[in-house]
Design an enzyme around this catalytic site. Structure first.
Site, PDB file in Angstrom:
ATOM      1  CG  PHE A 191      30.397  29.047  55.444  1.00  0.00           C
ATOM      2  CD1 PHE A 191      31.576  28.333  55.596  1.00  0.00           C
ATOM      3  CD2 PHE A 191      30.368  30.082  54.537  1.00  0.00           C
ATOM      4  CE1 PHE A 191      32.697  28.649  54.853  1.00  0.00           C
ATOM      5  CE2 PHE A 191      31.490  30.404  53.792  1.00  0.00           C
ATOM      6  CZ  PHE A 191      32.649  29.683  53.948  1.00  0.00           C
ATOM      7  CD  GLU A 215      17.084  42.579  60.927  1.00  0.00           C
ATOM      8  OE1 GLU A 215      16.817  43.040  59.789  1.00  0.00           O
ATOM      9  OE2 GLU A 215      16.431  42.863  61.941  1.00  0.00           O
ATOM     10  CB  ALA A 260      35.217  34.443  43.989  1.00  0.00           C
ATOM     11  N   PRO A 298      26.721  47.129  50.752  1.00  0.00           N
ATOM     12  CG  PRO A 298      27.286  49.384  50.576  1.00  0.00           C
ATOM     13  CD  PRO A 298      27.129  48.144  49.761  1.00  0.00           C
ATOM     14  CD  GLU A 303      31.073  38.855  49.862  1.00  0.00           C
ATOM     15  OE1 GLU A 303      31.543  37.723  49.690  1.00  0.00           O
ATOM     16  OE2 GLU A 303      30.084  39.277  49.255  1.00  0.00           O
ATOM     17  CD  GLU A 327      36.142  24.654  50.555  1.00  0.00           C
ATOM     18  OE1 GLU A 327      35.739  25.479  49.696  1.00  0.00           O
ATOM     19  OE2 GLU A 327      37.139  24.836  51.263  1.00  0.00           O
ATOM     20  CD  GLU A 329      34.853  25.185  45.903  1.00  0.00           C
ATOM     21  OE1 GLU A 329      34.870  26.332  46.376  1.00  0.00           O
ATOM     22  OE2 GLU A 329      35.880  24.597  45.502  1.00  0.00           O
TER      23      GLU A 329
END
Length: 373
Positions: A191, A215, A260, A298, A303, A327, A329
């Site tokens: 994912f 990475e 979100a 960052p 993201e 999903e 959830e």
């Protein structure tokens, strides 16, 4: 002669060049008799169907190189397409060729296919996704393309969004060549993905620094939404189990958060905010107020978040259970007074950064939203 007839998205020159990996050879207008091309209803791709008396228009690639065929095979196999032999019509007469055809499916056809409409709506996004797919051709089997496609397209959407960069009035203004990448490797992909880079970059003192290995945890752009009822002066928070705190060893891995979710490919942040509110809390949002666009971490993550305060009607009955079972959830929503949300920040019970930011931004907006300023 090993010619291939193209009838859909690979008729788009930029996408075809990315997939084949080389400049076009000889291209000939052609058509497949007794077939027609339509949009897959509600989707962004075409379907070719048997239709006596019609002719599916496309392009014939005459004798493509083995390398180009291998790359197209990989790309198409990711979506379950395989080559079949057909006879197509050209100005010079019938030609035996291969064509990529999908497996049987229950997908319903929509309107007649329009390549120009697709190119305007989906062309850039599809090219960015294809670039990532083909870069990893030697590292991932084709079957993973289909499995990862929604994530790949969401990642492509993030790359498109990244073109709208923030101002550089105080920080360094980068120019091409400031970062020199010698190697990129896809280390992990489900994912989310993890990419490994060897690179050097310009230093503040001048020149380039030494090459370093880093990475990055790759994810799509996402939205966070704090619903606020200005009449009742209350907010909605959601609660759910989170793997990150659990993996850290936190004995309390159920987190209070804002609504979100990921911004999907072809979707705006505003549309994602409204969709996620319905999926996670069964809530229809009113006016959206963008209060932040930012990278939360960052140093290691790609993201990027769009933070919204959203006006909403929040009676007691708005609280409850939600989330998509498909999903995995399991979400509980809470309706609480604004002042209690501030108290939960002070106590540390709200300990998720995006929610803290939204509550504090709401404190700034609250007088205006309540009509007091």
């Amino acid at each position: 002669m090993n010619s291939i007839f193209l009838y859909g998205t690979l008729c788009h020159g930029p996408l075809r060049a990315l997939v084949s990996g080389e400049e076009d050879g000889q291209l000939v207008p052609a058509s497949l008799p007794d077939h027609a091309v339509y949009w897959a209803r509600g989707e962004s791709y075409p379907l070719i169907v048997s239709e006596p008396g019609s002719a599916a228009s496309g392009l014939l690639i005459v004798d493509p190189s083995p390398r180009a065929v291998a790359r197209m095979d990989y790309y198409e196999a990711g979506f379950g397409y395989g080559l079949q032999t057909v006879t197509v019509d050209t100005e010079s007469g019938p030609v035996t060729a291969k064509v990529y055809l999908p497996p049987p499916s229950g997908v319903v056809v929509g309107a007649p296919w329009d390549l120009d409409v697709w190119a305007r709506t989906w062309g850039d996004l599809s090219c960015l996704a294809a670039d990532e797919i083909m870069t990893d051709m030697d590292a991932r089997p084709a079957v993973e393309v289909g499995r990862r496609f929604n994530s790949l397209r969401a990642r492509a959407q993030a790359r498109m969004n990244a073109r709208d960069t923030a101002p550089t009035t105080l920080r360094r203004r980068a120019v091409p060549g400031d970062v020199r990448v010698s190697r990129r490797r896809l280390a992990y992909s489900k994912f989310f993905s993890v990419e490994e880079y060897d690179f050097s970059h310009k230093r503040f003192a001048g020149g380039y620094g030494r090459e370093v290995n880093r990475e990055a945890f790759i994810s799509a752009d996402a939205v966070t939404v704090l619903p606020y009822d200005p009449v009742r002066d209350r907010v909605m928070l959601i609660e759910q189990f989170r793997t990150g705190p659990f993996a850290r060893g936190d004995s309390q891995p159920w987190m209070l958060e804002a609504i979100a979710g990921r911004v999907d490919g072809g979707e705006t942040a505003e549309a994602a905010a409204r969709r996620e509110a319905v999926e996670e809390a069964g809530l229809t949002l009113g006016a959206l107020h963008l209060v932040g666009k930012y990278y939360p971490t960052p140093g290691a993550k790609s993201e990027f978040l769009y933070g919204f305060v959203a006006e909403a009607d929040l009676p007691d009955s708005a609280a409850g259970l939600g989330g998509l079972e498909s999903e995995g959830e399991d979400i509980r929503s809470h309706i609480i007074p604004f002042d209690q949300a501030m108290d939960l920040i002070d106590s540390g019970e709200i300990n998720v950064g995006p929610l803290i930011l939204l509550v504090l931004q709401l404190a700034r907006l609250r007088p205006r939203l309540r009509g007091a300023g």
